[in-house]
Design a protein around this motif. Structure first.
Motif, mmCIF file in Angstrom:
data_model
loop_
_atom_site.group_PDB
_atom_site.id
_atom_site.type_symbol
_atom_site.label_atom_id
_atom_site.label_comp_id
_atom_site.label_asym_id
_atom_site.label_seq_id
_atom_site.Cartn_x
_atom_site.Cartn_y
_atom_site.Cartn_z
ATOM 1 N N LEU A 98 0.924 -1.328 -0.131
ATOM 2 C CA LEU A 98 0.131 -0.201 0.039
ATOM 3 C C LEU A 98 0.685 1.285 -0.007
ATOM 4 C CD1 LEU A 98 -2.643 -1.302 2.553
ATOM 5 C CD2 LEU A 98 -3.221 -0.476 0.098
ATOM 6 N N MET A 108 -6.788 1.155 -11.447
ATOM 7 C CA MET A 108 -7.698 1.684 -10.515
ATOM 8 C C MET A 108 -8.654 0.659 -10.116
ATOM 9 S SD MET A 108 -8.321 4.702 -9.406
ATOM 10 C CE MET A 108 -8.576 6.507 -9.805
ATOM 11 N N SER A 110 -8.459 -2.664 -9.757
ATOM 12 C CA SER A 110 -8.221 -3.946 -9.179
ATOM 13 C C SER A 110 -8.158 -3.995 -7.559
ATOM 14 C CB SER A 110 -6.782 -4.537 -9.786
ATOM 15 O OG SER A 110 -5.941 -3.838 -9.063
ATOM 16 N N GLY A 111 -8.634 -5.031 -6.987
ATOM 17 C CA GLY A 111 -8.508 -4.877 -5.620
ATOM 18 C C GLY A 111 -7.187 -5.767 -4.982
ATOM 19 N N VAL B 67 -4.470 -5.624 4.733
ATOM 20 C CA VAL B 67 -4.119 -5.133 3.377
ATOM 21 C C VAL B 67 -5.218 -5.382 2.477
ATOM 22 C CG1 VAL B 67 -2.522 -5.611 1.798
ATOM 23 C CG2 VAL B 67 -1.432 -5.004 3.809
ATOM 24 N N ALA B 70 -8.195 -3.181 2.785
ATOM 25 C CA ALA B 70 -7.645 -1.714 2.487
ATOM 26 C C ALA B 70 -7.731 -1.538 0.840
ATOM 27 C CB ALA B 70 -6.548 -1.190 3.136
ATOM 28 N N LYS B 71 -7.146 -2.532 0.332
ATOM 29 C CA LYS B 71 -6.947 -2.491 -1.320
ATOM 30 C C LYS B 71 -8.396 -2.609 -1.843
ATOM 31 C CE LYS B 71 -3.518 -5.399 -2.928
ATOM 32 N NZ LYS B 71 -2.720 -6.565 -3.114
ATOM 33 N N GLN B 72 -9.415 -3.406 -1.230
ATOM 34 C CA GLN B 72 -10.802 -3.474 -1.978
ATOM 35 C C GLN B 72 -11.338 -2.023 -1.597
ATOM 36 O OE1 GLN B 72 -11.576 -6.522 -3.515
ATOM 37 N NE2 GLN B 72 -12.930 -4.903 -4.125
ATOM 38 N N LEU B 74 -9.932 0.949 -1.532
ATOM 39 C CA LEU B 74 -9.489 1.901 -2.520
ATOM 40 C C LEU B 74 -9.823 1.669 -3.806
ATOM 41 C CD1 LEU B 74 -5.701 1.945 -1.105
ATOM 42 C CD2 LEU B 74 -7.179 4.077 -1.197
ATOM 43 N N ALA B 75 -9.935 0.317 -4.378
ATOM 44 C CA ALA B 75 -10.304 0.139 -5.584
ATOM 45 C C ALA B 75 -11.814 0.435 -5.839
ATOM 46 C CB ALA B 75 -10.092 -1.436 -5.731
ATOM 47 N N GLY B 78 -12.268 4.107 -6.360
ATOM 48 C CA GLY B 78 -11.535 4.471 -7.317
ATOM 49 C C GLY B 78 -10.826 5.960 -6.737
ATOM 50 N N VAL B 79 -10.241 5.680 -5.711
ATOM 51 C CA VAL B 79 -9.691 6.962 -5.054
ATOM 52 C C VAL B 79 -8.042 6.837 -4.819
ATOM 53 C CG1 VAL B 79 -9.386 7.950 -2.783
ATOM 54 C CG2 VAL B 79 -11.635 7.887 -3.948
ATOM 55 N N ARG B 80 -7.166 7.555 -5.235
ATOM 56 C CA ARG B 80 -5.927 7.387 -4.883
ATOM 57 C C ARG B 80 -5.577 7.936 -3.692
ATOM 58 N NH1 ARG B 80 -4.389 4.315 -8.571
ATOM 59 N NH2 ARG B 80 -4.453 4.913 -10.828
ATOM 60 N N PRO B 81 -4.424 7.437 -2.866
ATOM 61 C CA PRO B 81 -3.923 7.885 -1.468
ATOM 62 C C PRO B 81 -3.927 9.327 -1.566
ATOM 63 C CG PRO B 81 -2.980 5.961 -2.044
ATOM 64 C CD PRO B 81 -3.606 6.322 -3.209
ATOM 65 N N GLU B 83 -5.547 11.506 -2.955
ATOM 66 C CA GLU B 83 -6.703 12.418 -2.734
ATOM 67 C C GLU B 83 -7.209 12.529 -1.364
ATOM 68 O OE1 GLU B 83 -7.964 9.744 -6.570
ATOM 69 O OE2 GLU B 83 -9.479 11.409 -6.095
#
Lengths: 111, 355
Positions: A98, A108, A110-111, B67, B70-72, B74-75, B78-81, B83
């Protein structure tokens, strides 16, 4: 006097372990240090010091995290160190998956 | 690009005070302050039937899934860190090891992404999300979960506790009774008690009714329910001379504890002069509780507000929302102070974002 205090400390906390964990760069070592040092040790029978250091190898920067544990018994030392490893593993996994450049390079959706 | 357009504010929230790990991302509209849920991902640690979840195993679960969740989140958003405005995490109350495991990860994200941290009170998270989702203006709040039972009303920038459980939370009573009956904890013990209770209703077994003024007590009721369960297994008879079943026990327990909750909520409403009730927390998903509370509120010319399981069960979006509200008033938690605490009273929080 210095010698007396250190002898007293050694007898109170005879079980000790020092770990040096390498990181790819000083930024990540510093992130790990700052994330992990916030929580105090739960037991008064365990002492911990954390610092970033220049590793024994060929680096010029503080790219390693040194942790020193001193505990009253081996059991307390084992429990504290194992718990530290659990938290450290989480910090490393978060860095690996991360960190900003890792996330940016991932598509964008992908999880 | 229109450079005069204000940017929407976005926060990521991390929750792990009990057995649910939740991470959510919320946006606040820069003009209207309207909240929008961008993502809300959760993974629950379910322990085998007959057992509860212990702190060490729960913390291990949260570390293992952080992790991924968190990844899910964000995905899905559709946001970048870059932002994000801040990283919010549950400071407390709750279970020590699970809380800290999530805080460690939240700190790491804040440091990696160079964002400020906001420590959030779990109860305030529930309240603010309930208000946002239902639009309830100024209700009396019944916060009921496995870890908390409080009747709350807002006054002068604090969420004041008008009444609470004196020993164990109502959800804890239900969860532990589920262990006695050895029914599944999947998806949640309270949910399975609710389904069993629907099959009861033939007989109301005698359980103590323990309202004490504005407060209530559940541990004695649990003891008696456990005794009745043992009697049931031994072929004992109920008040009508017939044997009774798990469904009868679940029905009787729910009717008793929910009536108690309705009573202390009504007492607070009378005290405060409100006729609106907002139910938050995992036990708030229970349709029978909503029905009973609705009947009381209707008699007073008011209504009940409740959210669905996305928001009443512990989740990360409520932490993001409450945290962002605080952040927008200038509140932040310095990294060195980003610890967790098992005890954190709802009224300790200065609710600067409301009048």
């Amino acid at each position: 006097m210095a010698t007396n205090t250190s002898t007293a400390a050694e007898t109170a906390f005879p079980c000790a372990l020092t770990l040096e964990i390498p990181f790819p760069d000083s930024r990540l070592a510093s992130v790990a240090l700052r994330a992990l040092r916030v929580d105090k040790e739960l037991s008064p029978l365990v002492q911990r010091t954390l610092a970033t250091v220049i590793p024994s190898a060929l680096s010029a920067d503080d790219t390693a995290l040194r942790v020193e544990y001193k505990a009253a018994t081996n059991r307390m030392l084992r429990v504290a160190v194992n718990s530290f490893f659990d938290s450290l593993a989480l910090v490393v996994e978060v860095m690996q998956e991360l960190d900003e450049d890792v996330v940016e390079s991932r598509p964008m959706d992908s999880g | 690009m229109d450079t005069t357009k204000k940017k929407r504010r976005i926060a990521l929230g991390c929750e792990g005070s009990a057995n649910k790990l939740g991470i959510g991302i919320i946006a606040h509209d820069p003009e209207t302050n309207e909240p929008t849920v961008l993502s809300n991902v959760r993974h629950t640690f379910v322990s085998p039937p007959g057992t509860g979840f212990l702190p060490k195993d729960t913390a291990q679960h949260h570390r293992a899934f952080f992790v991924r969740v968190a990844k899910q989140a964000l995905a899905n958003a559709g946001v970048r860190p870059s932002e994000l405005d801040c990283i919010c995490y549950t400071r407390g109350p709750g279970m020590g090891a699970p809380l800290t495991s999530v805080a460690v990860a939240a700190r790491t994200l804040a440091l990696l992404w160079d964002k400020e941290l906001v420590g959030v009170n779990h109860c305030v998270g529930h309240i603010e999300m309930g208000r946002a989702i239902t639009g309830a203006a100024n209700p009396v709040v019944l916060y009921v979960s496995g870890g908390n039972t409080q009747v709350i009303a807002y006054a002068e920038q604090r969420y004041r506790i008008f009444g609470e459980a004196l020993d164990i939370a109502v959800g804890n009573c239900l969860d532990r009774f589920a262990r006695t009956l050895e029914i599944s904890n999947d998806p949640a013990p309270g949910y399975n008690i609710e389904q069993l209770a629907k099959k009861g209703g033939r007989v109301l077994l005698d359980l103590p009714y323990a309202v004490k003024g504005m407060d209530c007590s559940f541990s004695g009721i649990l003891t008696r329910a456990d005794e009745l369960a043992a009697m049931m297994k031994a072929g004992g008879k109920g008040p009508d001379g017939e044997t009774f079943t798990q469904a009868d026990l679940c029905f009787s327990l729910q009717e008793t504890v929910f009536a108690m909750l309705v009573e202390i909520t009504e007492r607070a409403m009378a005290h405060v002069g409100s006729n609106q009730v907002l139910i938050v927390g995992g036990v708030g998903c229970n349709e029978r509780l909503q029905e009973m509370m609705g009947a009381m509120a209707a008699e007073r010319g008011g209504s009940v507000y409740a959210t669905d399981e996305r928001f009443c069960i512990d989740n990360g979006i409520m932490i993001a929302h409450a945290g962002l509200l605080a952040y927008e008033t200038g509140f932040k938690t310095p990294l060195e102070e980003s610890t967790c605490t098992q005890r954190f009273r709802t009224d300790e929080v200065f609710v600067k974002w409301r009048k």
